[in-house]
Structure formats: structure tokens, C-alpha cells
Design a protein around this motif. Structure first.
Motif, PDB file in Angstrom:
ATOM      1  N   ARG A  53      -2.817  50.635 -10.601  1.00  0.00           N
ATOM      2  CA  ARG A  53      -2.560  51.859 -10.192  1.00  0.00           C
ATOM      3  C   ARG A  53      -1.828  51.870  -8.632  1.00  0.00           C
ATOM      4  N   THR A  54      -0.824  52.834  -8.584  1.00  0.00           N
ATOM      5  CA  THR A  54      -0.008  53.101  -7.268  1.00  0.00           C
ATOM      6  C   THR A  54      -0.531  53.990  -6.513  1.00  0.00           C
ATOM      7  N   THR A  55      -1.325  54.996  -7.259  1.00  0.00           N
ATOM      8  CA  THR A  55      -1.778  56.412  -6.524  1.00  0.00           C
ATOM      9  C   THR A  55      -3.319  56.165  -6.243  1.00  0.00           C
ATOM     10  N   ALA A  56      -3.821  56.883  -5.026  1.00  0.00           N
ATOM     11  CA  ALA A  56      -5.299  56.993  -4.869  1.00  0.00           C
ATOM     12  C   ALA A  56      -5.380  58.359  -4.551  1.00  0.00           C
ATOM     13  N   VAL A  57      -6.463  59.134  -4.965  1.00  0.00           N
ATOM     14  CA  VAL A  57      -6.870  60.385  -4.730  1.00  0.00           C
ATOM     15  C   VAL A  57      -8.103  60.434  -4.129  1.00  0.00           C
ATOM     16  N   ILE A  58      -8.313  61.107  -2.919  1.00  0.00           N
ATOM     17  CA  ILE A  58      -9.490  60.948  -2.293  1.00  0.00           C
ATOM     18  C   ILE A  58      -9.976  62.442  -1.731  1.00  0.00           C
ATOM     19  N   LYS A  59     -11.004  62.804  -2.308  1.00  0.00           N
ATOM     20  CA  LYS A  59     -11.385  64.169  -1.870  1.00  0.00           C
ATOM     21  C   LYS A  59     -12.674  64.060  -0.677  1.00  0.00           C
ATOM     22  N   TYR A 119      -1.862  49.489   7.523  1.00  0.00           N
ATOM     23  CA  TYR A 119      -1.696  50.880   8.086  1.00  0.00           C
ATOM     24  C   TYR A 119      -2.705  51.523   8.284  1.00  0.00           C
ATOM     25  N   SER A 120      -2.652  52.547   8.986  1.00  0.00           N
ATOM     26  CA  SER A 120      -3.778  53.381   9.512  1.00  0.00           C
ATOM     27  C   SER A 120      -3.356  55.112   9.256  1.00  0.00           C
ATOM     28  N   LEU A 121      -3.955  55.651   8.627  1.00  0.00           N
ATOM     29  CA  LEU A 121      -3.541  56.994   8.264  1.00  0.00           C
ATOM     30  C   LEU A 121      -4.867  57.848   8.766  1.00  0.00           C
ATOM     31  N   GLN A 122      -4.450  58.638   9.784  1.00  0.00           N
ATOM     32  CA  GLN A 122      -5.521  59.736  10.363  1.00  0.00           C
ATOM     33  C   GLN A 122      -5.475  60.960   9.821  1.00  0.00           C
ATOM     34  N   ILE A 123      -6.728  61.703   9.426  1.00  0.00           N
ATOM     35  CA  ILE A 123      -6.825  62.734   9.206  1.00  0.00           C
ATOM     36  C   ILE A 123      -7.425  63.364  10.343  1.00  0.00           C
ATOM     37  N   GLY A 124      -6.720  64.577  11.001  1.00  0.00           N
ATOM     38  CA  GLY A 124      -7.257  65.140  12.372  1.00  0.00           C
ATOM     39  C   GLY A 124      -7.422  66.682  11.916  1.00  0.00           C
ATOM     40  N   THR A 125      -8.456  66.965  12.743  1.00  0.00           N
ATOM     41  CA  THR A 125      -8.655  68.827  12.328  1.00  0.00           C
ATOM     42  C   THR A 125      -9.097  69.325  13.772  1.00  0.00           C
ATOM     43  N   ASP A 126      -8.812  70.507  13.940  1.00  0.00           N
ATOM     44  CA  ASP A 126      -9.487  71.526  14.765  1.00  0.00           C
ATOM     45  C   ASP A 126     -10.749  72.304  14.408  1.00  0.00           C
ATOM     46  N   VAL A 127     -11.022  72.007  12.942  1.00  0.00           N
ATOM     47  CA  VAL A 127     -12.229  72.766  12.397  1.00  0.00           C
ATOM     48  C   VAL A 127     -12.850  71.781  11.566  1.00  0.00           C
ATOM     49  N   THR A 128     -13.911  72.067  10.920  1.00  0.00           N
ATOM     50  CA  THR A 128     -14.453  71.394  10.053  1.00  0.00           C
ATOM     51  C   THR A 128     -13.557  71.622   8.560  1.00  0.00           C
ATOM     52  N   ALA A 129     -13.357  70.748   7.775  1.00  0.00           N
ATOM     53  CA  ALA A 129     -12.228  71.043   6.803  1.00  0.00           C
ATOM     54  C   ALA A 129     -12.408  70.097   5.433  1.00  0.00           C
ATOM     55  N   ALA A 130     -12.397  70.864   4.468  1.00  0.00           N
ATOM     56  CA  ALA A 130     -12.334  70.049   3.411  1.00  0.00           C
ATOM     57  C   ALA A 130     -11.054  69.732   3.007  1.00  0.00           C
ATOM     58  N   TYR A 131     -10.829  68.520   2.213  1.00  0.00           N
ATOM     59  CA  TYR A 131      -9.347  68.171   2.123  1.00  0.00           C
ATOM     60  C   TYR A 131      -9.106  67.459   0.562  1.00  0.00           C
ATOM     61  N   THR A 132      -8.162  66.926   0.286  1.00  0.00           N
ATOM     62  CA  THR A 132      -7.816  66.217  -0.787  1.00  0.00           C
ATOM     63  C   THR A 132      -6.464  65.335  -0.372  1.00  0.00           C
ATOM     64  N   LEU A 133      -6.746  64.084  -0.243  1.00  0.00           N
ATOM     65  CA  LEU A 133      -5.551  62.992   0.090  1.00  0.00           C
ATOM     66  C   LEU A 133      -4.971  62.347  -1.065  1.00  0.00           C
ATOM     67  N   GLU A 134      -3.927  62.448  -1.335  1.00  0.00           N
ATOM     68  CA  GLU A 134      -3.024  61.799  -2.283  1.00  0.00           C
ATOM     69  C   GLU A 134      -2.188  60.833  -1.679  1.00  0.00           C
ATOM     70  N   VAL A 135      -2.154  59.767  -1.974  1.00  0.00           N
ATOM     71  CA  VAL A 135      -1.381  58.613  -1.352  1.00  0.00           C
ATOM     72  C   VAL A 135      -0.917  57.771  -2.599  1.00  0.00           C
ATOM     73  N   THR A 136       0.687  57.533  -2.724  1.00  0.00           N
ATOM     74  CA  THR A 136       1.216  56.450  -3.527  1.00  0.00           C
ATOM     75  C   THR A 136       1.936  55.640  -2.848  1.00  0.00           C
ATOM     76  N   ILE A 137       1.904  54.501  -3.275  1.00  0.00           N
ATOM     77  CA  ILE A 137       2.739  53.472  -2.749  1.00  0.00           C
ATOM     78  C   ILE A 137       3.363  52.417  -3.715  1.00  0.00           C
ATOM     79  N   ARG A 138       4.871  52.482  -3.613  1.00  0.00           N
ATOM     80  CA  ARG A 138       5.412  51.746  -4.974  1.00  0.00           C
ATOM     81  C   ARG A 138       6.453  50.611  -4.219  1.00  0.00           C
TER      82      ARG A 138
END
Length: 138
Positions: A53-59, A119-138
Motif C-alpha cells: 500500500r502507498t496510503t496510510a490513514v490514521i485516526k 521525515y517528521s510530520l507534526q500535528i500541532g493544536t491549540d485545543v484538544t482535537a480529534a483528527y484523521t490523517l491520510e498520507v500517500t507516498i508514491r
């Protein structure tokens, strides 16, 4: 009363440092300022792509005063598509292994990776937050 005034003054001071306008909700801003002393605590994580797979989905959920830092390896010239589905006060930033910023403070990015390595991908926030991150590398 003196304590309340010092909290309000500290809140205005913090807002000025970060270029924000005066806060409208003193209680929330003062509580957040009191909770987050210094920099956000980094929680390291790894993006894992399933075999073939080339895509990852993180919740996940990033809490106030923390930052999620996802690591992955890629080659120079590979294409990356990153999408972050979340609220307004949460964004992502991507750094190369050498510390170069690929993108900063966005929710969507598509482009070519400038160098090979980790690589380093950072998720930053000013509040508590639910998220879905989708990353595709080809």
C-alpha cells in the motif's frame, strides 16, 4: 482579585507574544496558559504503510499541550499527498531529516519530497482535537 488580574494580564501578554488579538474568553485562555508551561510535549509515532500500500490513514486525538510527531522514511523525488481532517485550530508541518521545512501550518499538501531519509510530520493544536490523517507516498 489580585490573582485574577495577574491571570488576565498574563493572558494579554501571551496573546501579544503570539501576535493574537486580545482573547474574548478569559477563563479558557487563562486555563490553557496555566496548563501549558513551556513547549508542547512531543508524542512520537510511526506511520506504517500496509504491505503493498502507498496510503496510510490514521485516526487519533491530540490533546492540549501535546504534539503528535509521525516518522516515516521516503526517497528523494517521491510524491507525497497529506490531508488532515480536523478543526480550525489544528494543523501539520513536515520536516526533512536535515531539518528543512517542506510545508508548515497547513491541512493539505501535495508535492515532491526534496531528499531521502526519515521525515517528521507534526500535528500541532491549540485545543484538544480529534483528527484523521491520510498520507500517500508514491
Amino acid at each position: 482579585m489580585r490573582r485574577l488580574l495577574s491571570i488576565i494580564a498574563a493572558t494579554f501578554c501571551a496573546a501579544c507574544v503570539f501576535g493574537a488579538s486580545a482573547p474574548t474568553d478569559f477563563t479558557t485562555t487563562a486555563a490553557a496558559a496555566a496548563q501549558c508551561r513551556g513547549t508542547d510535549r512531543i508524542i512520537p509515532k510511526r506511520i506504517r504503510f500496509a504491505r503493498g500500500r502507498t496510503t496510510a490513514v490514521i485516526k487519533d486525538t491530540v490533546r492540549l499541550c501535546t504534539m503528535h510527531e509521525y516518522y516515516f522514511r521516503a526517497r528523494a523525488g517521491q510524491k507525497i499527498t497529506a490531508h488532515l481532517a480536523t478543526g480550525d485550530r489544528t494543523s501539520m508541518t513536515l520536516f526533512t531529516e536535515s531539518g528543512e521545512t517542506v510545508f508548515d501550518g497547513t491541512k493539505d499538501f501535495e508535492g515532491e519530497l526534496p531528499e531521502g531519509g526519515q521525515y517528521s510530520l507534526q500535528i500541532g493544536t491549540d485545543v484538544t482535537a480529534a483528527y484523521t490523517l491520510e498520507v500517500t507516498i508514491r
